[in-house]
Design a protein around this motif. Structure first.
Motif, PDB file in Angstrom:
ATOM      1  N   ILE A   1       3.259   5.835  -3.089  1.00 36.94           N
ATOM      2  CA  ILE A   1       4.491   6.475  -3.568  1.00 36.94           C
ATOM      3  C   ILE A   1       4.555   6.463  -5.093  1.00 36.94           C
ATOM      4  O   ILE A   1       4.849   7.480  -5.741  1.00 36.94           O
ATOM      5  CB  ILE A   1       5.718   5.776  -2.960  1.00 36.94           C
ATOM      6  CG1 ILE A   1       5.766   6.009  -1.451  1.00 36.94           C
ATOM      7  CG2 ILE A   1       7.000   6.277  -3.610  1.00 36.94           C
ATOM      8  CD1 ILE A   1       6.863   5.251  -0.745  1.00 36.94           C
ATOM      9  N   MET A   2       4.264   5.320  -5.697  1.00 38.03           N
ATOM     10  CA  MET A   2       4.326   5.211  -7.151  1.00 38.03           C
ATOM     11  C   MET A   2       3.244   6.061  -7.821  1.00 38.03           C
ATOM     12  O   MET A   2       3.447   6.602  -8.914  1.00 38.03           O
ATOM     13  CB  MET A   2       4.180   3.760  -7.579  1.00 38.03           C
ATOM     14  CG  MET A   2       5.348   2.878  -7.194  1.00 38.03           C
ATOM     15  SD  MET A   2       6.915   3.461  -7.887  1.00 38.03           S
ATOM     16  CE  MET A   2       6.603   3.283  -9.638  1.00 38.03           C
ATOM     17  N   THR A   3       2.105   6.225  -7.157  1.00 42.77           N
ATOM     18  CA  THR A   3       1.059   7.089  -7.718  1.00 42.77           C
ATOM     19  C   THR A   3       1.536   8.539  -7.766  1.00 42.77           C
ATOM     20  O   THR A   3       1.360   9.234  -8.785  1.00 42.77           O
ATOM     21  CB  THR A   3      -0.218   6.969  -6.879  1.00 42.77           C
ATOM     22  OG1 THR A   3      -0.667   5.615  -6.892  1.00 42.77           O
ATOM     23  CG2 THR A   3      -1.312   7.864  -7.422  1.00 42.77           C
ATOM     24  N   LEU A   4       2.136   8.995  -6.697  1.00 37.69           N
ATOM     25  CA  LEU A   4       2.641  10.369  -6.665  1.00 37.69           C
ATOM     26  C   LEU A   4       3.772  10.578  -7.666  1.00 37.69           C
ATOM     27  O   LEU A   4       3.831  11.605  -8.362  1.00 37.69           O
ATOM     28  CB  LEU A   4       3.114  10.714  -5.250  1.00 37.69           C
ATOM     29  CG  LEU A   4       2.024  10.725  -4.164  1.00 37.69           C
ATOM     30  CD1 LEU A   4       2.651  10.965  -2.795  1.00 37.69           C
ATOM     31  CD2 LEU A   4       0.956  11.755  -4.475  1.00 37.69           C
TER      32      LEU A   4
ATOM     33  N   LEU B   1       0.828  -1.200   0.000  1.00 41.02           N
ATOM     34  CA  LEU B   1       0.000   0.000   0.000  1.00 41.02           C
ATOM     35  C   LEU B   1       0.872   1.265   0.000  1.00 41.02           C
ATOM     36  O   LEU B   1       0.580   2.240  -0.722  1.00 41.02           O
ATOM     37  CB  LEU B   1      -0.913  -0.021   1.221  1.00 41.02           C
ATOM     38  CG  LEU B   1      -1.859   1.168   1.389  1.00 41.02           C
ATOM     39  CD1 LEU B   1      -2.799   1.285   0.192  1.00 41.02           C
ATOM     40  CD2 LEU B   1      -2.647   1.039   2.692  1.00 41.02           C
ATOM     41  N   VAL B   2       1.925   1.232   0.795  1.00 43.40           N
ATOM     42  CA  VAL B   2       2.834   2.389   0.837  1.00 43.40           C
ATOM     43  C   VAL B   2       3.474   2.620  -0.530  1.00 43.40           C
ATOM     44  O   VAL B   2       3.553   3.759  -1.024  1.00 43.40           O
ATOM     45  CB  VAL B   2       3.897   2.176   1.930  1.00 43.40           C
ATOM     46  CG1 VAL B   2       4.999   3.226   1.819  1.00 43.40           C
ATOM     47  CG2 VAL B   2       3.267   2.236   3.318  1.00 43.40           C
TER      48      VAL B   2
ATOM     49  N   TRP C   1      -0.316   3.413  -9.359  1.00 46.53           N
ATOM     50  CA  TRP C   1      -1.021   2.659  -8.304  1.00 46.53           C
ATOM     51  C   TRP C   1      -1.002   1.155  -8.590  1.00 46.53           C
ATOM     52  O   TRP C   1      -0.870   0.351  -7.669  1.00 46.53           O
ATOM     53  CB  TRP C   1      -2.455   3.168  -8.196  1.00 46.53           C
ATOM     54  CG  TRP C   1      -3.279   2.438  -7.181  1.00 46.53           C
ATOM     55  CD1 TRP C   1      -4.071   1.364  -7.382  1.00 46.53           C
ATOM     56  CD2 TRP C   1      -3.353   2.745  -5.791  1.00 46.53           C
ATOM     57  NE1 TRP C   1      -4.667   0.963  -6.217  1.00 46.53           N
ATOM     58  CE2 TRP C   1      -4.246   1.800  -5.208  1.00 46.53           C
ATOM     59  CE3 TRP C   1      -2.786   3.726  -4.984  1.00 46.53           C
ATOM     60  CZ2 TRP C   1      -4.560   1.812  -3.861  1.00 46.53           C
ATOM     61  CZ3 TRP C   1      -3.111   3.744  -3.633  1.00 46.53           C
ATOM     62  CH2 TRP C   1      -3.980   2.781  -3.085  1.00 46.53           C
ATOM     63  N   LEU C   2      -1.121   0.790  -9.845  1.00 44.05           N
ATOM     64  CA  LEU C   2      -1.073  -0.634 -10.211  1.00 44.05           C
ATOM     65  C   LEU C   2       0.346  -1.191 -10.096  1.00 44.05           C
ATOM     66  O   LEU C   2       0.525  -2.383  -9.831  1.00 44.05           O
ATOM     67  CB  LEU C   2      -1.595  -0.826 -11.633  1.00 44.05           C
ATOM     68  CG  LEU C   2      -3.081  -0.503 -11.849  1.00 44.05           C
ATOM     69  CD1 LEU C   2      -3.453  -0.649 -13.313  1.00 44.05           C
ATOM     70  CD2 LEU C   2      -3.968  -1.378 -10.984  1.00 44.05           C
TER      71      LEU C   2
ATOM     72  N   THR D   1      -2.837  12.922 -16.771  1.00 40.40           N
ATOM     73  CA  THR D   1      -2.060  12.864 -15.529  1.00 40.40           C
ATOM     74  C   THR D   1      -2.651  11.836 -14.572  1.00 40.40           C
ATOM     75  O   THR D   1      -1.927  11.080 -13.907  1.00 40.40           O
ATOM     76  CB  THR D   1      -2.034  14.249 -14.864  1.00 40.40           C
ATOM     77  OG1 THR D   1      -1.507  15.218 -15.796  1.00 40.40           O
ATOM     78  CG2 THR D   1      -1.172  14.242 -13.623  1.00 40.40           C
ATOM     79  N   ALA D   2      -4.000  11.793 -14.501  1.00 39.90           N
ATOM     80  CA  ALA D   2      -4.655  10.794 -13.648  1.00 39.90           C
ATOM     81  C   ALA D   2      -4.389   9.382 -14.152  1.00 39.90           C
ATOM     82  O   ALA D   2      -4.226   8.438 -13.348  1.00 39.90           O
ATOM     83  CB  ALA D   2      -6.150  11.074 -13.591  1.00 39.90           C
ATOM     84  N   SER D   3      -4.332   9.210 -15.457  1.00 40.47           N
ATOM     85  CA  SER D   3      -4.026   7.879 -15.999  1.00 40.47           C
ATOM     86  C   SER D   3      -2.600   7.459 -15.632  1.00 40.47           C
ATOM     87  O   SER D   3      -2.357   6.280 -15.333  1.00 40.47           O
ATOM     88  CB  SER D   3      -4.221   7.862 -17.504  1.00 40.47           C
ATOM     89  OG  SER D   3      -3.331   8.763 -18.134  1.00 40.47           O
TER      90      SER D   3
END
Length: 261
Positions: free
Chosen positions: A135-138, A130-131, A180-181, A172-174
């Protein structure tokens, strides 16, 4: 002179040819039981022997027929159980059990990991994943937004039938969704590096755990708005007590289904 009642039993005569004495037994009234003068009523009777029936140790025909019927019924039940089409859940559960048994046999010499430790490590891995997802999403969203702000994708943005700001925001959201994946994979790799000594045992316990989940979970086709499926994949299980509660929830689902159907 002999009397008439005591007649002569023998008549002696000398044969002229051989000169031998030929006795001739005469039937007399004084000897009615002579063996040579028996009639049909005075014949000797054979002693009657009583036949003794011995107990036979061989099974009778009725017993053999009953045994044959039992064997035929057993063979019929065995054939029906083997030819009965199995559901997808049963096939998945049997495949998971076979995989767990194969992994256990492959790592037979290693120490066995208990279930409480397995659930603790599983919870730690989920938190690490989850962490890393956050992190990867940001990281990916920030990098994607920075790249799009340079005007590299202006030709692509112009083809979207929206305002340029909305189009850049969606892109950017994509990028953030892609990060996240990627987070669970990155977090799993880091966790395996940190807990390398538990890696093989974790894999064995994972196979055994999912085999139990596939075996005891309910049929989702019978779910409804009033009776939803309780944690179909067992993702919320984090302890032995949680697994027991999950089993109770599955039984409650089946009971409610049979009650209201």
């Amino acid at each position: 002179m002999l009397s008439s009642t005591a007649t002569t039993m023998l008549r002696a005569g000398v044969s002229r040819s051989s000169g031998a004495l030929q006795p001739m037994l005469l039937r007399s009234a004084a000897c009615p039981y002579s063996p040579f003068s028996m009639n049909s009523t005075t014949k000797l009777q054979k002693p009657t022997t009583t036949s003794v029936r011995t107990l036979s140790t061989t099974p009778s025909a009725l017993v053999l027929r009953f045994r044959a019927q039992q064997q035929a019924q057993q063979q019929l039940r065995k054939a029906s159980s083997t030819t009965r089409p199995r559901s997808d859940a049963e096939l998945d559960a049997s495949a998971a059990e076979a995989a767990a048994a194969a992994q256990t046999a492959a790592h037979a010499g290693e120490p066995v990991l208990d279930w409480n430790t397995f659930f603790k490590l599983r919870k730690t891995r989920r938190r690490v994943q989850l962490v890393f997802s956050v992190i990867m999403t940001l990281v990916t969203s920030g990098a994607g937004g920075a790249v799009l702000s340079t005007g590299v994708a202006d030709s692509l943005v112009s083809q979207v039938p929206l305002e340029p700001m909305f189009a850049i925001g969606l892109m950017t959201a994509s990028f953030g969704a892609l990060g996240w994946l990627m987070g669970p994979a990155m977090g799993g790799m880091v966790f395996n590096a940190m807990k390398s000594k538990y890696r093989s045992q974790m894999a064995i316990k994972e196979s055994q755990f999912f085999a139990r989940i596939k075996k005891h979970r309910v049929d989702p086709s019978a779910s409804s708005m009033g009776n939803p499926v309780p944690d179909f994949y067992g993702e919320k299980i984090s302890s032995v007590a949680g697994y027991r509660q999950w089993l109770k929830d599955q039984r409650a689902f089946n009971k409610k289904r049979t009650t209201f159907v």
